[in-house]
Write an enzyme that holds these catalytic residues in place. Structure first.
Site, short mmCIF file in Angstrom:
data_model
loop_
_atom_site.label_atom_id
_atom_site.label_comp_id
_atom_site.label_asym_id
_atom_site.label_seq_id
_atom_site.Cartn_x
_atom_site.Cartn_y
_atom_site.Cartn_z
N ASP A 16 -3.55 7.48 -3.92
CA ASP A 16 -4.73 7.94 -4.08
C ASP A 16 -5.42 8.79 -3.03
O ASP A 16 -4.85 9.03 -2.14
CB ASP A 16 -5.82 6.85 -4.47
CG ASP A 16 -6.12 5.91 -3.16
OD1 ASP A 16 -5.20 5.39 -2.98
OD2 ASP A 16 -7.34 5.61 -2.76
N ASP A 42 0.91 -1.20 0.01
CA ASP A 42 0.20 -0.18 0.00
C ASP A 42 0.85 1.40 0.02
O ASP A 42 2.16 1.24 0.29
CB ASP A 42 -0.86 0.13 1.26
CG ASP A 42 -2.07 0.91 1.16
OD1 ASP A 42 -2.14 1.47 0.05
OD2 ASP A 42 -3.06 0.84 2.00
#
Length: 598
Positions: free
Chosen positions: A118, A83
C-alpha cells in the site's frame, strides 16, 4: 472470525487457530533475538509477523524461504503474517520489488496472511495526497486479490488524520473483499502520543468494515494502549517494541515505559525478575541484557493481552479501559474521545453484564450502556414527583411512591429499580431519603403490575407491556427474597424475571404474544428455509442462515426467530446485532431456548 465472547466492540474470537485479541511479535529474519518456537512454547504466542520484503531482498533468505517455506524457516507452527515493504518504500523512497511480485512471493513462501504493497501516508500529508494514495492502494489491492491463491490477503486502511478519508478507505477496501483489515499510518501518531487521533482513525474505519473480519492496528505495540484499542474493536496488534525498547535498555510495563537505570523496585511481576534481580540485569553484557529485557517486554505485552481477555470474559472491559486510561493524560484524552462515539458503540453493547457497573470517574456516566439507560428511561419517566431513596428502593414498603428516583444516572422511574445497571452498580456516594409530603402512592399489587409492564416497555419497546401482560395476571415471587420470578397470564407462563439483571427471559407463550402484536420486523431474526426446520426443533441459529433482523436488536436481547413468511419458529437470546448477523458466515448468533416443536 467466529465470535466466542464479547463486551461491546471488544471481543474474543477464533480466527484460523488463533484466539483474539492477539499480539503478533515482529520477527526480523536477519536478527532473531527470541526464537519463534520459544515464543510459542514459553510466552503463548499464537501468531507472529515478519517482513516479506526483507526476506525477498536477501538472496540467501529468499532461496531458503522458497525451498523450506516460511514456517519451517522461522521454526514456528502458528499463524504467520507477512508485511510487504510499505514502510521501507516510505522511508527509502522505493523498493526493488513490484506490488504484484511481492504478493506472489508471499503466497509462494507459505504466508498465512499476506499484505498488499500500500501507500503509506503521514499526518502532514495534504488531503489530496492522502486521497490519491488511497485510490492507488485500492487499485493495487484489487489486482493483488487476483494473485493471492489460498493465502489470506490484508487490505490496509489508510487515511492519515482525516476521518472522512478513513471512512472512504474502509468502504473501498471492504467492498474489494479483503480477508483482513490492518489500519495503517498510525505509527507517527503513536510516537507523538496522539492517541486521540489514533482512536478516531480506528473508529472511522471500524464503522464501515465487515465486522466478521479481523481489524489489526499496525505498529501499536505498547501494552499501555492495548486496552483502549481492544475496547474499540481491534483484534490484532504487532509489536517490534519488545526488542526496539530492549536495545535502549527500556522496559515495557502496562502503565508506561521505564529505563533500566531508573528502576529500583520493579512495579509489575515478570519471570525475568524471578531469575535475576535488577542489579544483575544492569551489570550484564549488552547483548545478554538486550535479550533478557526483550523477554521481559514480550512477557509484559502478552500478559496485558491476557488481562484484557479476562476483562472481556467478566464483562468489565469498560471499567478496565477506563482505569488504564488514567495512567497517562493522553490516554484519558483518547478515552474521552471514544465516549463521543457512545451512541454508535451502543449498538454493539450487551443488554446487561456479568459484573456490576463500577463508577471510576465522571467519564463512567458517558458509557454506551448509560446512554441507552437514559434514552429508554426517559420514555417511561412521565411527569412524576422526584424522590431520593436508598437501595433497594421499595424493599420494606407496603405502599410505593408514584415517582421518579434521583440517581447518579439521572432520574429513573421507580418501576425500573431492579434492572441493570440501576440496581447492579457501585458509586462513591451517600444514598439519602427525601420524599415530598404531597405524593401519590400505590399498593404493592398495583406496583408489581406496573413494574412488569414498565420493564417490558424498556426491554422490548413501546406497547410491549400490554402485548405481554394483558389478561388474568399471576405473579410468582421468590420465597426467600420476595422478588418477582415468574409471570403467568391466562394460565400460561409467559416470562421469568432474571435475578441477576432484572430483565425478562421469554417463554414460548410470551414469544407468541409479542409475535402476534408487534409488527414485523420488530424483535425478529429472520432465517432462511435451510435453517428454519432446525430452529423450529430448538436448534441454535447460525449467522450464515440469517436473511434479516430488527435493526434495534442488541447483543443479549430476547428475540423471536421467524422464517421468511414471519412464522414463529423459536425464542432465544441474541449474541450479535443485525449488522453483525448479516456479515458473519461462521458461528452462532442466537442461542435458542425453545422451539415451537421442541
Amino acid at each position: 472470525m467466529e465470535l466466542k465472547q464479547r463486551d461491546g466492540l471488544a471481543r474474543i474470537c477464533k480466527f484460523h487457530g488463533v484466539e483474539t485479541p492477539a499480539l503478533m511479535p515482529v520477527v526480523n529474519p536477519n536478527l532473531v533475538v527470541i526464537d519463534p518456537k520459544d515464543m510459542r512454547e514459553r510466552f503463548g504466542v499464537e501468531a507472529l509477523i515478519t517482513n516479506s520484503y526483507i526476506i525477498w531482498k536477501n538472496r540467501k533468505l529468499r532461496e531458503r524461504a522458497l525451498k523450506e517455506g516460511l514456517h519451517e524457516m522461522l521454526n514456528f507452527s502458528g499463524l504467520i503474517m507477512t508485511d510487504s515493504g510499505t514502510f521501507q518504500q516510505h522511508v527509502y523512497g522505493d523498493v526493488e520489488v513490484g506490488y504484484r511480485e511481492i504478493v506472489e512471493f508471499q503466497r509462494e513462501i507459505g504466508s498465512d496472511i499476506g499484505t498488499i504493497l500500500d501507500i503509506f501516508t503521514e499526518p502532514f500529508h495534504t488531503r489530496e495526497e492522502v486521497k490519491d494514495a488511497i485510490d492507488e492502494t485500492v487499485r493495487r489491492g484489487k489486482e493483488s486479490m487476483e494473485l493471492k491463491g489460498d493465502m489470506l490477503l490484508a487490505g490496509v486502511i489508510q487515511g492519515s488524520i482525516y476521518p472522512d478519508l478513513r471512512e472512504y478507505s474502509a468502504r473501498k477496501m471492504s467492498e474489494a473483499g479483503f480477508d483482513y483489515f490492518p489500519i495503517g499510518g498510525v505509527v507517527p501518531l503513536m510516537e507523538e502520543y496522539r492517541y486521540g487521533e489514533v482512536v478516531r482513525s480506528v473508529l472511522h474505519s471500524k464503522m464501515f468494515l465487515d465486522p466478521s473480519k479481523p481489524v489489526h492496528l499496525f505498529g501499536a505495540g505498547h501494552p499501555m494502549f492495548f486496552p483502549l484499542a481492544v475496547l474499540i474493536g481491534v483484534d490484532f496488534f504487532d509489536s517490534a517494541a519488545y526488542i526496539k525498547y530492549a536495545r535502549d535498555d527500556r522496559l515495557l510495563f502496562p502503565d508506561g515505559t521505564r529505563h533500566l537505570k531508573d528502576i529500583k523496585y520493579p512495579p509489575f511481576f515478570s519471570p525475568v525478575f524471578d531469575r535475576y534481580d535488577i542489579d544483575e540485569i544492569k551489570n550484564m553484557e549488552k547483548k545478554e541484557r538486550e535479550k533478557i529485557i526483550a523477554e521481559h517486554n514480550l512477557y509484559m505485552s502478552m500478559e496485558e493481552i491476557r488481562r484484557i481477555k479476562e476483562a472481556i470474559h467478566e464483562g468489565r472491559m469498560w471499567e478496565y479501559a477506563e482505569t488504564r486510561a488514567r495512567e497517562h493524560p493522553r490516554l484519558l484524552e483518547a478515552y474521552r474521545i471514544i465516549l463521543d462515539y457512545s451512541k454508535w458503540i451502543e449498538k454493539f453493547e450487551n443488554i446487561s453484564k456479568k459484573s456490576a457497573f463500577f463508577y471510576t470517574g465522571e467519564e463512567s456516566l458517558r458509557r454506551p450502556i448509560v446512554v441507552r439507560l437514559k434514552k429508554r428511561a426517559r420514555m417511561l419517566r412521565y411527569s412524576r414527583p422526584v424522590i431520593e431513596l436508598p437501595r433497594p428502593w421499595t424493599r420494606d414498603m407496603e405502599e410505593i411512591p408514584d415517582a421518579n428516583v434521583r440517581t447518579p444516572f439521572g432520574l429513573i422511574p421507580i418501576d425500573l429499580e431492579d434492572i441493570y445497571p440501576v440496581a447492579q452498580s457501585e458509586f462513591p456516594y451517600e444514598e439519602r431519603t427525601a420524599i415530598p409530603d404531597e405524593i401519590g402512592y400505590m399498593s404493592r399489587e398495583e406496583y408489581d403490575i406496573r413494574k412488569i409492564k414498565a420493564i417490558a416497555e424498556y426491554q422490548f419497546g413501546r406497547h410491549a407491556g400490554e402485548a405481554l401482560f394483558s389478561g388474568e395476571i399471576k405473579i410468582v415471587k421468590s420465597k426467600n427474597t420476595g422478588k418477582i420470578r415468574n409471570i403467568i397470564v391466562d394460565g400460561e407462563h409467559v416470562a421469568s424475571m432474571r435475578a441477576e439483571d432484572g430483565f425478562f427471559t421469554l417463554r414460548l407463550a410470551g414469544a407468541r404474544r409479542l409475535h402476534e402484536r408487534m409488527e414485523y420486523p420488530r424483535l425478529r431474526v429472520v432465517v432462511n428455509d435451510e435453517s428454519a426446520e432446525f430452529n423450529r426443533m430448538g436448534k441454535n441459529v447460525f449467522a450464515k442462515f440469517v436473511v434479516d433482523a430488527d435493526e434495534f436488536l442488541r447483543p443479549g436481547d430476547e428475540v423471536l426467530v421467524v422464517n421468511e413468511n414471519d412464522e414463529l419458529l423459536a425464542v432465544g437470546k441474541t449474541l450479535m446485532n443485525r449488522f453483525e448477523m448479516l456479515h458473519f458466515t461462521k458461528g452462532m448468533c442466537v442461542k435458542v431456548r425453545e422451539g415451537v416443536k421442541s
